[in-house]
Design an enzyme around this catalytic site. Structure first.
Site, PDB file in Angstrom:
ATOM      1  N   LYS A  52      48.159  37.383  36.703  1.00 22.61           N
ATOM      2  CA  LYS A  52      46.952  36.694  37.185  1.00 22.61           C
ATOM      3  C   LYS A  52      46.902  35.269  36.623  1.00 22.61           C
ATOM      4  O   LYS A  52      46.604  34.318  37.350  1.00 22.61           O
ATOM      5  CB  LYS A  52      45.694  37.486  36.779  1.00 22.61           C
ATOM      6  CG  LYS A  52      45.546  38.792  37.558  1.00 22.61           C
ATOM      7  CD  LYS A  52      44.446  39.704  37.014  1.00 22.61           C
ATOM      8  CE  LYS A  52      44.476  41.043  37.745  1.00 22.61           C
ATOM      9  NZ  LYS A  52      43.475  42.010  37.256  1.00 22.61           N
ATOM     10  N   GLN A  96      39.774  43.266  32.208  1.00 27.05           N
ATOM     11  CA  GLN A  96      40.838  44.134  32.706  1.00 27.05           C
ATOM     12  C   GLN A  96      40.566  45.586  32.309  1.00 27.05           C
ATOM     13  O   GLN A  96      40.248  45.879  31.155  1.00 27.05           O
ATOM     14  CB  GLN A  96      42.196  43.654  32.149  1.00 27.05           C
ATOM     15  CG  GLN A  96      43.407  44.376  32.724  1.00 27.05           C
ATOM     16  CD  GLN A  96      43.643  44.102  34.211  1.00 27.05           C
ATOM     17  OE1 GLN A  96      43.239  43.079  34.749  1.00 27.05           O
ATOM     18  NE2 GLN A  96      44.302  45.029  34.891  1.00 27.05           N
ATOM     19  N   ASP A 119      35.922  40.342  40.396  1.00 25.00           N
ATOM     20  CA  ASP A 119      36.570  41.626  40.690  1.00 25.00           C
ATOM     21  C   ASP A 119      35.779  42.410  41.743  1.00 25.00           C
ATOM     22  O   ASP A 119      36.294  43.365  42.332  1.00 25.00           O
ATOM     23  CB  ASP A 119      36.620  42.492  39.416  1.00 25.00           C
ATOM     24  CG  ASP A 119      38.005  42.520  38.786  1.00 25.00           C
ATOM     25  OD1 ASP A 119      38.996  42.363  39.521  1.00 25.00           O
ATOM     26  OD2 ASP A 119      38.088  42.728  37.564  1.00 25.00           O
TER      27      ASP A 119
HETATM   28  N1  GUN Z   1      42.930  47.461  36.431  1.00 26.60           N
HETATM   29  C1  GUN Z   1      43.666  47.780  37.519  1.00 26.60           C
HETATM   30  N2  GUN Z   1      43.332  47.001  38.577  1.00 26.60           N
HETATM   31  C2  GUN Z   1      42.355  46.179  38.136  1.00 26.60           C
HETATM   32  C3  GUN Z   1      41.606  45.151  38.761  1.00 26.60           C
HETATM   33  O1  GUN Z   1      41.751  44.825  39.947  1.00 26.60           O
HETATM   34  N3  GUN Z   1      40.695  44.514  37.969  1.00 26.60           N
HETATM   35  C4  GUN Z   1      40.492  44.849  36.673  1.00 26.60           C
HETATM   36  N4  GUN Z   1      39.555  44.180  35.988  1.00 26.60           N
HETATM   37  N5  GUN Z   1      41.165  45.809  36.067  1.00 26.60           N
HETATM   38  C5  GUN Z   1      42.099  46.467  36.799  1.00 26.60           C
END
Ligand code: GUN
Length: 293
Positions: A52, A96, A119
């Protein structure tokens, strides 16, 4: 059978986003800024967050990584969330997941200001999405809809079967696909562990989306000739052929299923790369105050 190349589409969209960011800069606007909070050292989470941050750099979006050891208390984490909510320069942020067991993920998600919840996990964003109001839509459902759009796969009037009812993928996708909207208007069936006659349900589907996390779950006898198959699975399975000792496996038995499909996404290189693009898009929407003003 046509392979849906998520890596290529994601890379095209990143160029489009980079252009948008460049225009913002040229017009003297504020550079969009995404923050990511990472707790602990889980291998998959480390990789996702690193990707990211790398994607932000690539498109010219500012990024900040905030790390905590997995001993961090819930209160410390909530304090950080509040600080990010108030931070003037940060347009959006993510925490995350998964978080360590002693921290309530729901408490943390609900502490995020919905205006910065890129998100799209906050109940306010989920609720707004459900009733068709502008909302941050979570990365995987948004990425799948965009991928289908770029391949001219219109779900309108199609029988769409989603296997898996998670809050992050199956549930929101089922709502989006059934709504009266672009890339919507499908007749959607959500299947799960209690579904009877899954094979019968799946063989009637024009589009099958599998989001279970169960390697090679979807077999060829569950798929009708000419169906579109979208594989959301990303299980890490042991492999003696890779340096890391594992490889990614999807929820579809690709070798068997692919020859029957009109379109299919591979794993890796299908849905996965699109999720990061959705996050970048949401960050630009947050910075431009396009969802909430
Ligand atoms: N863990 C797995 N996929 C995601 C996501 O799209 N966002 C976040 N914050 N954690 C994740």
């Amino acid at each position: 059978m046509e392979l849906i190349d998520g890596k290529k589409v994601a890379s095209d969209i990143k160029l489009e986003i980079a252009d948008e960011v460049e225009k913002i800069k040229q017009n003297g606007g504020k550079i969009p800024h995404l923050a990511a909070v990472l707790v602990g050292h889980d291998g998959a989470s480390e990789t996702y967050v690193a990707n990211k941050i790398k994607a932000c750099e690539l498109v010219g979006v500012k990024s900040t990584l905030i790390r905590f050891e997995d001993t961090v208390s819930q209160d410390e984490l909530l304090d950080k969330v509040e600080e990010l909510n108030q931070h003037n320069d940060i347009d959006g942020f993510i925490v995350q997941l998964p978080l360590p067991d002693h921290i309530s993920e729901q408490r943390v998600i609900e502490a995020i200001d919905p205006k910065k919840d890129v998100d799209g996990f906050h109940p306010v964003n989920v609720g707004r999405m459900v009733i068709g109001l502008p909302a941050f839509i979570s990365a995987t459902p948004a990425g799948i809809l965009e991928l289908m759009k770029r391949y001219n796969i219109d779900p309108s009037a199609k029988n769409c079967v989603i296997i898996g009812r998670s809050n992050i993928v199956g549930r929101p996708l089922s709502i989006l696909l059934s709504q009266k909207r672009e890339q919507g208007n499908a007749t959607v069936t959500v299947c799960h562990t209690r579904t009877k006659n899954l094979k019968e349900v799946c063989t009637k589907a024009d589009i099958i989306i599998v989001a279970l996390g169960s390697p090679e779950f979807l077999q060829a006898d569950m798929v009708k000739e000419g169906a579109v198959v979208i594989d959301v699975g990303t299980s890490r399975v042991k492999s003696d052929k890779t340096k890391s000792g594992w490889k990614l496996k999807g929820d579809v038995n690709f070798e068997e299923v692919a020859p029957k499909c009109s379109f299919i996404t591979p794993v890796p290189g299908g849905v996965g790369p699109m999720t990061i693009v959705s996050l970048l898009r949401n960050t630009l929407l947050a910075a431009g105050k396009k969802i909430y003003n």
